[in-house]
Scaffold this motif. Structure first.
Motif, PDB file in Angstrom:
ATOM      1  N   PHE A 119      -2.307   3.967  12.516  1.00  0.00           N
ATOM      2  CA  PHE A 119      -2.290   4.410  10.953  1.00  0.00           C
ATOM      3  C   PHE A 119      -1.660   5.814  11.061  1.00  0.00           C
ATOM      4  CE2 PHE A 119      -5.039   1.033  10.283  1.00  0.00           C
ATOM      5  CZ  PHE A 119      -4.819   0.529   9.157  1.00  0.00           C
ATOM      6  N   SER A 152      -6.785   0.082   3.363  1.00  0.00           N
ATOM      7  CA  SER A 152      -6.686   1.023   2.135  1.00  0.00           C
ATOM      8  C   SER A 152      -8.066   2.147   2.359  1.00  0.00           C
ATOM      9  CB  SER A 152      -6.992   0.286   0.780  1.00  0.00           C
ATOM     10  OG  SER A 152      -6.188  -0.799   0.380  1.00  0.00           O
ATOM     11  N   GLU A 155      -6.311   4.741   4.761  1.00  0.00           N
ATOM     12  CA  GLU A 155      -5.162   5.635   4.029  1.00  0.00           C
ATOM     13  C   GLU A 155      -5.984   6.463   3.284  1.00  0.00           C
ATOM     14  OE1 GLU A 155      -2.062   5.465   4.738  1.00  0.00           O
ATOM     15  OE2 GLU A 155      -2.069   3.589   5.956  1.00  0.00           O
TER      16      GLU A 155
END
Length: 177
Positions: A119, A152, A155
């Protein structure tokens, strides 16, 4: 006893940092086991022998930083190759514990869908990075409880860590009153 009394009232237990000297090496594993028996989500942001002992209790998520992960799983080896790190992460994930590794300005690595995914962390000029790991863990925990979606949650953790790093005061998401 107080810990056990409070457990029914929470959705998630986060164990973070190091124990003060004098506490039993079984404290964190016991806390992890108690939470697991009640079906509580457990996030560990710890390292070394404490993390290794807790893994037997199958926590839901672990979030050491890269250096802590290497010190814990590859003691004495200053820089294992990426393949060995990924293999170790996947071994842990196969036992039911998701692994998330933060590494400052480098991408966050996480076990998702039987592979290690990266990520991105977008470039910035940090003001103060103290507390960014805790901000990441808190943001990730909050999003995890809302969505049960690890992507999610990561993030959100990245966003919170970034907000913290842009503040002069550590452990906040914005400066000011």
């Amino acid at each position: 006893q107080r810990y056990q009394d409070l457990l029914p009232q929470v959705e998630m237990v986060i164990l973070s940092g190091s124990k003060a000297p004098g506490f039993s090496p079984q404290l964190f594993p016991w806390m992890t086991a108690c939470a697991g028996k009640l079906g509580k989500t457990v996030l560990l942001d710890i390292r070394g022998p404490d993390l290794l002992a807790c893994l037997e209790q199958r926590p839901d998520l672990i979030k050491p930083n890269r250096c802590e992960f290497i010190e814990t799983f590859f003691p004495g080896l200053s820089q294992p190759d990426e393949e060995r790190i990924s293999e170790q992460m996947l071994q842990i994930a196969q036992l039911g514990t998701q692994v998330i590794l933060t590494d400052g300005k480098l991408p966050v690595l996480a076990t998702l869908d039987s592979k290690v995914q990266a990520f991105p962390v977008f470039p910035m000029d940090p003001v103060n990075t103290i507390g960014s790991g805790d901000a990441f863990a808190a943001g990730m925990a909050s999003a995890w409880l809302q969505t049960k979606n690890l992507s999610s949650a990561i993030e959100k953790g990245i966003w919170c860590a970034r907000q913290n790093a842009m503040c002069l005061r550590p452990g906040v998401l914005r400066d000011g009153p």
